[in-house]
Design an enzyme around this catalytic site. Structure first.
Site, PDB file in Angstrom:
ATOM      1  N   ASP A 154     -61.775 -80.231 -69.470  1.00  0.00           N
ATOM      2  CA  ASP A 154     -61.008 -79.155 -68.841  1.00  0.00           C
ATOM      3  C   ASP A 154     -61.132 -77.891 -69.685  1.00  0.00           C
ATOM      4  O   ASP A 154     -60.980 -77.931 -70.903  1.00  0.00           O
ATOM      5  CB  ASP A 154     -59.537 -79.573 -68.754  1.00  0.00           C
ATOM      6  CG  ASP A 154     -58.622 -78.411 -68.433  1.00  0.00           C
ATOM      7  OD1 ASP A 154     -58.357 -78.186 -67.243  1.00  0.00           O
ATOM      8  OD2 ASP A 154     -58.187 -77.707 -69.376  1.00  0.00           O
ATOM      9  N   ASP A 209     -62.895 -75.351 -63.251  1.00  0.00           N
ATOM     10  CA  ASP A 209     -62.759 -75.497 -64.708  1.00  0.00           C
ATOM     11  C   ASP A 209     -62.551 -76.959 -65.155  1.00  0.00           C
ATOM     12  O   ASP A 209     -62.106 -77.197 -66.258  1.00  0.00           O
ATOM     13  CB  ASP A 209     -61.646 -74.593 -65.240  1.00  0.00           C
ATOM     14  CG  ASP A 209     -60.270 -75.072 -64.809  1.00  0.00           C
ATOM     15  OD1 ASP A 209     -60.171 -75.737 -63.767  1.00  0.00           O
ATOM     16  OD2 ASP A 209     -59.299 -74.774 -65.517  1.00  0.00           O
ATOM     17  N   GLU A 210     -62.877 -77.902 -64.298  1.00  0.00           N
ATOM     18  CA  GLU A 210     -62.742 -79.308 -64.677  1.00  0.00           C
ATOM     19  C   GLU A 210     -63.938 -80.104 -64.165  1.00  0.00           C
ATOM     20  O   GLU A 210     -64.292 -80.003 -62.989  1.00  0.00           O
ATOM     21  CB  GLU A 210     -61.483 -79.923 -64.060  1.00  0.00           C
ATOM     22  CG  GLU A 210     -60.176 -79.453 -64.654  1.00  0.00           C
ATOM     23  CD  GLU A 210     -59.007 -80.015 -63.859  1.00  0.00           C
ATOM     24  OE1 GLU A 210     -58.237 -80.809 -64.413  1.00  0.00           O
ATOM     25  OE2 GLU A 210     -58.879 -79.660 -62.675  1.00  0.00           O
TER      26      GLU A 210
HETATM   27 MG   LIG Z   1     -57.953 -75.634 -67.067  1.00  0.00          MG
END
Ligand SMILES: [Mg+2]
Length: 424
Positions: free
Chosen positions: A15, A111-112
């Protein structure tokens, strides 16, 4: 647990911390020690915070806060306009870095990413060593700090990140399946993936306060409790909660294909009889819309143009239409597309009995750009679509049908049985 030839898999959820804000800070060194946030509608205080850096967060500013509120909490906040295409580019760069370590990388959000590094251990070292190498590489190349949750399946890796890796100094946390009982179960229910404030309130009323309370309830009993609160449709939801609390997840890390988008995604249905009532036809329109949107979401596309084609009885002299319209924004969200579908249908339907109907999304593009119109309610709508897809992918498409599909007009249950291979 996920085992491969008897061996446990090693799955990461990586993450990016405060992703948009971190990208901006990395590229504006002057703001290094300042509270920075990225917000939509910077001109208006009604805009929404899309990301806040850790310094801004220390003032109590969080994602989805109104910009006005955030400025009240922290008047010296540096507010920046989002540069979505740039964030998408950086996200792809980060994915490429992960792909140096394994070819099994699944993009979960901008974002992961999930990584299956099971086959990489003999090349790069133990899981912690790989996680550290990944952190260093991403930080030096993009300025973004990555947190890594490690376990033997995706749900546990995600939980390891959310509850622990995001909070500790190293930004790395291993949650072995053997520690689920000691580490995860004592946590309050609101820390569980998929449980928001409303679900937390329901669990409180059910007398369930910790994740262990959910996990230790026998599944048939949990289903009963859910039925009493949410009705007969809630079995699947109960099962998802129960599996999450127990850390059970058999779904593989699935790399996305980087094919160029197809021209369109569509589904067509010939009805078993003539449909005359608007509500009957609407039921079918919704089912088809759901199929099309779900297909798009699974493939990672969204469409800008929706078309409805409709053939009416009698066959001897069939009438009908095929019309399309452009939507305000490209989308793959079922309810948004359904509104457009209804508008089109009622504009051109001549009220003759409907025999065949089809829905198509075209002018497709990559759905990562969805984030351009990131607002809280859309995030929720997307999250709901995602959960629905997740359940259908696992249990079959008949697992969740909307209430309208359970009427005599509904075909979703029937279709899933008849053409089960449809989605594959
Ligand atoms: Mg994040």
């Amino acid at each position: 647990m996920s085992k491969d030839g008897g061996r446990e898999k090693v799955i990461f959820l990586a993450d990016c911390q405060s992703f948009y804000a971190s990208v901006e800070k990395a590229e504006h060194p002057g703001y290094e020690n300042k509270p920075v946030a990225v917000a939509g509608s910077v001109e208006r205080r009604s805009g929404i915070i899309l990301a806040a850096c850790p310094i801004a967060k220390s003032f109590g500013i969080g994602t989805a806060d109104r910009l006005g509120e955030a400025l009240n909490k922290c008047p010296e906040l540096v507010v920046m306009r989002p540069r979505m295409q740039h964030y998408i580019d950086v996200s792809l760069m980060i994915t490429k870095i992960y792909e140096e370590f394994t070819d099994l990388v699944e993009v979960f959000s901008i974002d992961e990413q999930f990584l299956d590094v099971s086959a990489s251990l003999h090349l790069f070292g133990d899981p912690i060593t790989i996680a550290k190498q990944i952190q260093q590489k991403v930080l030096s190349q993009t300025g973004v700090r990555v947190r890594v949750g490690i376990s033997s399946n995706k749900i546990l890796a995600k939980i390891a990140t959310d509850i622990w890796a995001k909070k500790n100094k190293e930004g790395i946390f291993t949650l072995p399946p053997t520690e689920v009982e000691t580490l995860l179960w004592p946590q309050p229910v609101n820390k569980m993936f998929g449980v928001g404030s409303r679900m937390t309130a329901h669990f409180t009323l059910l007398g369930m306060h910790t994740i262990g309370d959910i996990a230790r309830t026998p599944l048939p009993r949990l289903k009963e409790k859910f039925r009493a609160r949410f009705g007969k449709q809630s079995d699947i939801q109960a099962e998802v909660m129960w599996r999450t609390a127990n850390g059970i997840d058999d779904s593989p890390v699935t790399p996305r294909t980087f094919d160029t988008p197809p021209k369109s995604v569509g589904h067509m249905m010939t009805l078993p009889r003539d449909y005359i009532e608007p509500w009957e036809v609407e039921t079918i329109l919704l089912e088809l819309t759901e199929e099309v949107c779900r297909d798009c979401r699974r493939k990672g596309y969204m469409g800008a143009v929706v078309s409805v084609s409709c053939m009416c009885s009698p066959y001897e002299a069939p009438t009908g239409f095929s019309r399309q319209m452009k939507m305000p924004d490209p989308t793959n969200h079922t309810n948004t597309v359904f509104e457009a579908v209804k508008t089109l249908f009622y504009k051109f339907w001549n009220r003759l009995p409907v025999r065949r109907i089809g829905i198509t999304l075209s002018q497709l593009k990559d759905d990562q750009e969805y984030q351009l119109t990131l607002f809280e309610d859309q995030v929720k709508a997307r999250a709901l679509d995602k959960v629905t897809d997740h359940i259908k992918n696992r249990y079959g498409s008949a697992a969740i049908v909307r209430a309208s599909s359970l009427t005599t007009a509904g075909q979703a249950g029937e279709r899933a049985l008849k053409i089960g291979g449809h989605y594959k």
